[in-house]
Design a protein around this motif. Structure first.
Motif, short mmCIF file in Angstrom:
data_model
loop_
_atom_site.label_atom_id
_atom_site.label_comp_id
_atom_site.label_asym_id
_atom_site.label_seq_id
_atom_site.Cartn_x
_atom_site.Cartn_y
_atom_site.Cartn_z
N ASP A 49 20.83 4.39 -14.95
CA ASP A 49 20.10 5.29 -15.86
C ASP A 49 20.39 4.92 -17.32
O ASP A 49 19.47 4.87 -18.14
N ASP A 50 21.66 4.66 -17.60
CA ASP A 50 22.05 4.28 -18.96
C ASP A 50 21.40 2.96 -19.37
O ASP A 50 20.93 2.81 -20.50
N ASP B 129 17.77 3.58 -20.16
CA ASP B 129 17.66 4.24 -21.46
C ASP B 129 17.92 3.25 -22.60
O ASP B 129 17.19 3.25 -23.61
N GLN C 239 13.61 0.02 -14.62
CA GLN C 239 13.09 1.36 -14.36
C GLN C 239 12.50 1.46 -12.96
O GLN C 239 12.78 2.42 -12.23
#
Length: 93
Positions: free
Chosen positions: A15-16, A19, A82
């Protein structure tokens, strides 16, 4: 990947990474626009003379184009990360 590994997997780092790459894409897009609309546009309008007319003007155009290439590559990496993250999370559910 084994079921057990997927079941216990934490996607925090992924997730990091998604982002971070998203932020990088946004920043590169902004730089790309500034290079195209600012640097390159001014170079095209400038009244070049001598060696600068053939060297600097072309160099500035190529440099501005590099931002577009970098943005495309970063966007591709961001989408891959993603998509992979989203697919792994769906499998985990």
């Amino acid at each position: 990947m084994k079921f057990e590994d997927l079941y216990q997997a934490s996607f925090t780092q992924l997730d990091d990474a998604v982002d971070d790459w998203g932020l990088l894409v946004r920043n590169l897009t902004e730089l790309q626009e500034k290079a195209r609309d600012g640097l390159h546009a001014k170079a095209v309008k400038a009244d070049w003379h001598g060696v600068n007319a053939g060297v600097s003007k072309e160099f500035i155009g190529k440099t501005a184009g590099e931002f577009e290439d970098a943005t495309k590559e970063a966007s591709s990496i961001h989408r891959i990360l993603q998509d992979t993250r989203n697919e792994l999370k769906r499998y985990k559910e």
